[in-house]
Design a protein around this motif. Structure first.
Motif, PDB file in Angstrom:
ATOM      1  N   CYS A  17      23.991  19.571  -7.786  1.00 46.44           N
ATOM      2  CA  CYS A  17      23.909  20.958  -8.242  1.00 46.44           C
ATOM      3  C   CYS A  17      25.305  21.461  -8.591  1.00 46.44           C
ATOM      4  O   CYS A  17      26.162  21.601  -7.720  1.00 46.44           O
ATOM      5  CB  CYS A  17      23.281  21.830  -7.146  1.00 46.44           C
ATOM      6  N   LEU A  47      16.914  18.661  -5.549  1.00 48.92           N
ATOM      7  CA  LEU A  47      16.796  19.221  -6.890  1.00 48.92           C
ATOM      8  C   LEU A  47      16.253  18.214  -7.901  1.00 48.92           C
ATOM      9  O   LEU A  47      15.443  18.548  -8.761  1.00 48.92           O
ATOM     10  CB  LEU A  47      18.174  19.727  -7.341  1.00 48.92           C
ATOM     11  N   PHE A  48      16.698  16.974  -7.783  1.00 50.89           N
ATOM     12  CA  PHE A  48      16.266  15.928  -8.720  1.00 50.89           C
ATOM     13  C   PHE A  48      15.589  14.802  -7.936  1.00 50.89           C
ATOM     14  O   PHE A  48      16.229  13.825  -7.544  1.00 50.89           O
ATOM     15  CB  PHE A  48      17.474  15.385  -9.499  1.00 50.89           C
ATOM     16  N   THR A  49      14.298  14.978  -7.703  1.00 47.24           N
ATOM     17  CA  THR A  49      13.519  13.992  -6.959  1.00 47.24           C
ATOM     18  C   THR A  49      12.268  13.624  -7.753  1.00 47.24           C
ATOM     19  O   THR A  49      11.860  14.353  -8.666  1.00 47.24           O
ATOM     20  CB  THR A  49      13.094  14.521  -5.582  1.00 47.24           C
ATOM     21  N   PRO A  51       9.725  12.691 -10.301  1.00 47.95           N
ATOM     22  CA  PRO A  51       9.811  12.618 -11.766  1.00 47.95           C
ATOM     23  C   PRO A  51      11.037  13.314 -12.350  1.00 47.95           C
ATOM     24  O   PRO A  51      11.339  13.140 -13.534  1.00 47.95           O
ATOM     25  CB  PRO A  51       8.518  13.307 -12.225  1.00 47.95           C
ATOM     26  N   ARG A  52      11.745  14.079 -11.539  1.00 47.44           N
ATOM     27  CA  ARG A  52      12.964  14.744 -12.010  1.00 47.44           C
ATOM     28  C   ARG A  52      14.221  13.898 -11.793  1.00 47.44           C
ATOM     29  O   ARG A  52      15.301  14.283 -12.247  1.00 47.44           O
ATOM     30  CB  ARG A  52      13.135  16.100 -11.308  1.00 47.44           C
ATOM     31  N   ALA A  53      14.090  12.772 -11.110  1.00 50.22           N
ATOM     32  CA  ALA A  53      15.238  11.874 -10.908  1.00 50.22           C
ATOM     33  C   ALA A  53      15.421  11.046 -12.176  1.00 50.22           C
ATOM     34  O   ALA A  53      14.875   9.946 -12.323  1.00 50.22           O
ATOM     35  CB  ALA A  53      15.007  10.985  -9.696  1.00 50.22           C
ATOM     36  N   LEU A  54      16.197  11.592 -13.103  1.00 55.00           N
ATOM     37  CA  LEU A  54      16.321  11.032 -14.441  1.00 55.00           C
ATOM     38  C   LEU A  54      17.793  10.885 -14.828  1.00 55.00           C
ATOM     39  O   LEU A  54      18.665  11.497 -14.208  1.00 55.00           O
ATOM     40  CB  LEU A  54      15.627  11.952 -15.458  1.00 55.00           C
ATOM     41  N   ALA A  58      18.717  13.422 -19.802  1.00 53.52           N
ATOM     42  CA  ALA A  58      17.476  14.201 -19.787  1.00 53.52           C
ATOM     43  C   ALA A  58      17.722  15.686 -19.550  1.00 53.52           C
ATOM     44  O   ALA A  58      16.791  16.491 -19.659  1.00 53.52           O
ATOM     45  CB  ALA A  58      16.540  13.656 -18.715  1.00 53.52           C
ATOM     46  N   TYR A  59      18.966  16.040 -19.231  1.00 55.84           N
ATOM     47  CA  TYR A  59      19.297  17.433 -18.927  1.00 55.84           C
ATOM     48  C   TYR A  59      20.445  17.901 -19.832  1.00 55.84           C
ATOM     49  O   TYR A  59      21.586  18.050 -19.398  1.00 55.84           O
ATOM     50  CB  TYR A  59      19.663  17.564 -17.441  1.00 55.84           C
ATOM     51  N   ASP A  93      19.661  11.156  -8.664  1.00 58.09           N
ATOM     52  CA  ASP A  93      18.569  11.000  -7.701  1.00 58.09           C
ATOM     53  C   ASP A  93      18.955  11.734  -6.418  1.00 58.09           C
ATOM     54  O   ASP A  93      19.767  11.247  -5.627  1.00 58.09           O
ATOM     55  CB  ASP A  93      18.311   9.525  -7.426  1.00 58.09           C
ATOM     56  N   SER A  94      18.378  12.898  -6.230  1.00 57.99           N
ATOM     57  CA  SER A  94      18.750  13.729  -5.087  1.00 57.99           C
ATOM     58  C   SER A  94      18.283  13.153  -3.760  1.00 57.99           C
ATOM     59  O   SER A  94      18.862  13.479  -2.715  1.00 57.99           O
ATOM     60  CB  SER A  94      18.192  15.148  -5.262  1.00 57.99           C
TER      61      SER A  94
END
Length: 216
Positions: A17, A47-49, A51-54, A58-59, A93-94
């Motif tokens: 973050c 925060l990034f776990t 499907p959000r661990a990209l 991607a951001y 990958d949080s």
């Protein structure tokens, strides 16, 4: 409040973050100033776990957000980090990062806030992936901890379970954005300040809350 009573606070953060990185210096100053009257725990929010661990690619909003963070907080982003953004392949990958925080903070003599800051420097200055086990060995050395013990903890499924428990605690506290600093009182929790609060503002907010709601 007597001299032996300390206010309990929870810092909800994520190592990936940027706003937490920006908030770090003020929070450290606040914690040092109030060391004799607070107990501060640091929990990862996740925060990034899943499907959000990209990959960072991607951001695409991140570089623009970083400019704003730097402008409002005065922190700097390192060449290694800018190279990692340009490369676009590092996966944020949080869960891995949260596991690393547990591995560091669980060691004898560890300071969780210092560990969190060291992790963020590894990423936001040096651009090192917080999924790399060697990072935690290096951070252990930096923090004066047992590198072998930290590495073993990072590899342990029990440590990952503890990291996931952090996520659950944060959700139970109702936190949905980072950074969030919470004061635990007899009637629940109160949020102190925000991402761009100064150390003085945080101390003033603590004083105000304690005047009306003594800490549990």
């Amino acid at each position: 409040m007597s001299s032996v009573e300390r206010s309990r606070l929870t810092y909800a953060f994520d190592a990936y973050c940027g706003w937490c990185y920006g908030f770090g210096p003020a929070l450290h100053e606040f914690a040092a100033t109030n060391a004799d009257r607070i107990e501060l725990r640091v929990l990862s929010g996740g925060l990034f776990t899943g499907p959000r661990a990209l990959p960072v690619a991607a951001y695409p909003h991140i570089p623009g957000a970083n400019e704003r963070i730097a402008q409002l907080t005065g922190v700097t982003f390192g060449d290694g980090y800018r190279a990692a953004l340009a490369d676009k392949t590092v996966v944020m990958d949080s869960t891995d990062a949260a596991t690393g925080l547990v591995a560091l903070r669980s060691q004898p003599g560890a300071n969780a806030l210092d560990a969190a800051a060291a992790m963020q420097r590894a990423w936001y200055i040096d651009g090192r992936s917080l999924s790399d086990a060697q990072v935690y060995r290096d951070l252990a050395d930096e923090l004066g901890l047992d590198a072998d013990a930290v590495a073993a903890a990072y590899a342990s499924p029990a440590t990952r379970t503890a990291a996931e428990a952090d996520f659950l605690q944060i959700r139970r506290l109702g936190v949905d954005s980072y950074p969030t600093l919470l004061l635990h009182t007899t009637h629940g929790t109160d949020r102190l300040g925000g991402p761009v609060s100064s150390a003085d503002a945080l101390t003033h907010a603590l004083d105000q809350h304690l005047a009306t709601a003594p800490a549990a």
